[in-house]
Design a protein around this motif. Sequence first.
Motif, short mmCIF file in Angstrom:
data_model
loop_
_atom_site.label_atom_id
_atom_site.label_comp_id
_atom_site.label_asym_id
_atom_site.label_seq_id
_atom_site.Cartn_x
_atom_site.Cartn_y
_atom_site.Cartn_z
N GLU A 61 0.60 -1.47 0.16
CA GLU A 61 0.36 -0.12 -0.22
C GLU A 61 0.90 1.66 0.05
O GLU A 61 0.64 2.57 -1.10
CB GLU A 61 -1.00 -0.11 1.06
N GLN A 62 2.11 1.53 1.06
CA GLN A 62 2.34 1.99 0.72
C GLN A 62 3.37 2.77 -1.07
O GLN A 62 3.41 3.89 -0.90
CB GLN A 62 3.80 2.06 2.70
N LEU A 63 3.62 1.22 -1.00
CA LEU A 63 4.70 1.82 -1.93
C LEU A 63 3.43 1.89 -3.78
O LEU A 63 4.06 3.23 -4.23
CB LEU A 63 5.11 0.51 -2.84
N ARG A 64 2.37 2.39 -3.42
CA ARG A 64 1.38 2.36 -4.31
C ARG A 64 1.20 3.54 -3.85
O ARG A 64 1.21 4.60 -5.44
CB ARG A 64 0.02 1.70 -4.24
N ARG A 65 1.14 4.34 -2.58
CA ARG A 65 1.01 6.00 -2.65
C ARG A 65 1.99 6.61 -3.38
O ARG A 65 1.92 8.21 -3.50
CB ARG A 65 0.53 6.09 -0.76
N LEU A 66 3.19 5.93 -2.76
CA LEU A 66 4.65 6.88 -3.26
C LEU A 66 4.73 6.88 -4.59
O LEU A 66 4.99 8.20 -5.18
CB LEU A 66 5.44 6.09 -2.30
N ALA A 67 3.74 5.91 -5.49
CA ALA A 67 4.37 5.91 -6.70
C ALA A 67 3.12 7.06 -7.27
O ALA A 67 3.85 7.60 -8.53
CB ALA A 67 4.52 4.35 -7.23
N VAL A 68 1.92 7.22 -6.86
CA VAL A 68 1.44 8.12 -7.67
C VAL A 68 1.58 9.71 -6.51
O VAL A 68 0.80 10.45 -7.14
CB VAL A 68 -0.11 7.16 -7.66
N GLY A 69 2.19 9.81 -5.79
CA GLY A 69 3.17 10.75 -5.79
C GLY A 69 1.58 11.30 -4.22
O GLY A 69 1.41 12.67 -4.12
N ARG A 70 1.34 10.39 -3.49
CA ARG A 70 0.26 11.12 -2.76
C ARG A 70 1.14 11.02 -1.37
O ARG A 70 0.65 11.45 -0.66
CB ARG A 70 -0.96 9.82 -2.12
N LEU A 71 2.53 10.68 -1.39
CA LEU A 71 3.06 10.81 0.08
C LEU A 71 4.85 11.19 -1.09
O LEU A 71 4.77 10.25 -1.42
CB LEU A 71 3.15 9.12 0.81
N ALA A 72 5.90 11.61 0.19
CA ALA A 72 6.71 11.79 -0.15
C ALA A 72 7.47 10.94 0.20
O ALA A 72 8.83 10.28 -1.25
CB ALA A 72 7.16 13.10 0.50
N ALA A 73 7.62 10.60 1.22
CA ALA A 73 8.54 9.37 2.08
C ALA A 73 8.09 8.54 3.45
O ALA A 73 6.78 9.70 3.80
CB ALA A 73 10.25 10.04 2.89
N VAL A 74 8.32 7.50 3.86
CA VAL A 74 7.63 6.59 5.09
C VAL A 74 8.75 5.79 5.57
O VAL A 74 9.32 5.62 5.02
CB VAL A 74 6.94 5.76 4.53
N THR A 75 8.17 6.07 6.85
CA THR A 75 9.76 5.14 7.40
C THR A 75 8.28 3.83 8.32
O THR A 75 7.25 4.06 8.62
CB THR A 75 10.03 5.76 8.74
N ALA A 76 8.85 2.89 8.18
CA ALA A 76 8.31 1.65 8.81
C ALA A 76 8.83 0.91 10.07
O ALA A 76 10.26 1.02 9.28
CB ALA A 76 7.37 1.20 7.85
N GLN A 77 8.30 0.10 10.10
CA GLN A 77 9.21 -1.44 11.21
C GLN A 77 8.78 -2.62 10.27
O GLN A 77 7.26 -2.49 10.66
CB GLN A 77 8.85 -1.36 12.36
N VAL A 78 9.33 -3.83 9.69
CA VAL A 78 8.70 -4.97 9.11
C VAL A 78 9.60 -5.84 10.25
O VAL A 78 10.66 -5.69 9.39
CB VAL A 78 8.65 -4.74 7.62
N GLY A 79 9.13 -6.76 10.66
CA GLY A 79 10.04 -7.85 11.70
C GLY A 79 10.84 -7.33 12.05
O GLY A 79 11.93 -8.22 12.00
N GLY A 80 11.09 -6.10 12.81
CA GLY A 80 11.97 -5.81 13.25
C GLY A 80 13.33 -4.73 12.73
O GLY A 80 14.13 -4.30 13.06
N ALA A 81 12.91 -4.77 11.42
CA ALA A 81 14.13 -4.11 10.66
C ALA A 81 13.43 -2.91 10.72
O ALA A 81 12.19 -2.82 10.23
CB ALA A 81 14.34 -4.46 9.43
#
Length: 498
Positions: A61-81
């Motif tokens: 979901e974040q990748l789609r929103r970034l690709a269409v210009g709805r977000l500039a950057a996102v930070t997330a935690q996935v599996g401890g990373a």
Amino acid sequence: MGWVEELDELLRVVRRQGSLGEVLHWLGRRIGAEVAWVGGTSTVEAATAGFRRKILDALDEQLRRLAVGRLAAVTAQVGGAQVHLEAFGERVPRPVLVTVSAVELSREAAALASRAGGLVELLGRALAADDSLRGYEEKARQLRFAVLSALMAGDVALARRMTASDVPPLLGDERVRVYLLHCPPADRDRLARAYQDTSGYHGPGLMVHCPSFREHLICPIAENSGAGGHLDLDSVLRRLVRENSSYALGASRLHPLDATAAAYGEALHALAVARNSPERVAAYRGQPSLVHLLPRQAAVVWARAYVAPLHAVPKLTLDITRLALTFPRSAVARLLNIGRNTVAAHCRRAEEALGLDLSDVQARATLDLALSLSSLQSSVQLGPGDTQQAAPSLSELFGTRPATTWAETFLRPLRDAEHRDLHRTVRSWIEANTDGQQTAAQLGLSRNTVRARLRVAERLLNRDLLTTGSGINDLVHALRATSGHRAQPAEESEHRAR
């Protein structure tokens, strides 16, 4: 290391390698993270070796929103990373730089990743622009070849229709001169690009890769080439020859646009002369064609009778055979983008129809003359008696004053005291079916000496005898007409008997 020094190092990586993977590998080592570049369609275009692609499944979901210009950057935690995603560029879908690290990136590392991502996006745009430019240049090259092909077929209207939205200056003129530049094959692309204008042409002319001879660049140029402030392609070609010792240039006389093929033939002969002259530049100085000097009505009657069996073969066979009478079969195959075996099969079909052996130089010359004369039929009105009269023999046609005068003038440069050995050499070469080794044995010379003499004969006769062989037919006709040299070969006698 400061960010300026790091950016300089990154630029050196780009200049040295230029690949996306190398840039990401450098960035991953500098910031202590695994890195991936995700295209606008959520496809990983490049990544470091340890990047786990399954992480992206949780970030769809974040990748789609970034690709269409709805977000500039996102930070997330996935599996401890710790995962940081940032999109770049303005055109959607936008690419995304993904970094995965055990701990959150420092401010300096995040800034370096952002600067690197911006550089990668610019690099991607530059590569895309290069791809687009190469695609445009290839399409322009194909169009130039198509235009030249139409002109070689005498179809000026078709050439203009191909370029209806942007007709080149060449097609707006009435007459053309063809230049043939001999250069290393690798130089052809560079030269065509260097002098190509924004329309994909070359000012008042075209620079077209010859498909048959990889050292040739075919350059038809309009008669009024200096008008309208266009590139002076004639001067450019001559300068290239002066500056490059491996180049040579042959030029035809002016011809109507629909006679571009005749102009090309003259340029071929002129190039053979140029390659054997100190200046490496030559203009065609040949005589009028024998086809137009023979008694028209008698010659057409002979030609029509001679080629009559070819009416039963497909037109494609006739077209391919006609080319193979002038050029090597390998060159014909490259020109038409077909196999040599296909060319040979069409020639065999013509041989069977005519009862000829087209490996014999005399037979090829005779058939070439007959086909050239038969194409003049539309301009000759034959009466009922003419269509039923016995066709004259080729010996009778060559015995007429126009034919003997043409032949004597053609061979005169080989008959003076200084070049008398050349006449004997070319006669023996034709008798040996253009076999250099057999000619050398017959004359008691080395093969290299025979070849050197033929090169001199090319220059004196203004005909190409060795490179493409397109001037051999005229030499055969001249020898027949002046000395009765196999004036009526066995193949013709058998052909006439049938």
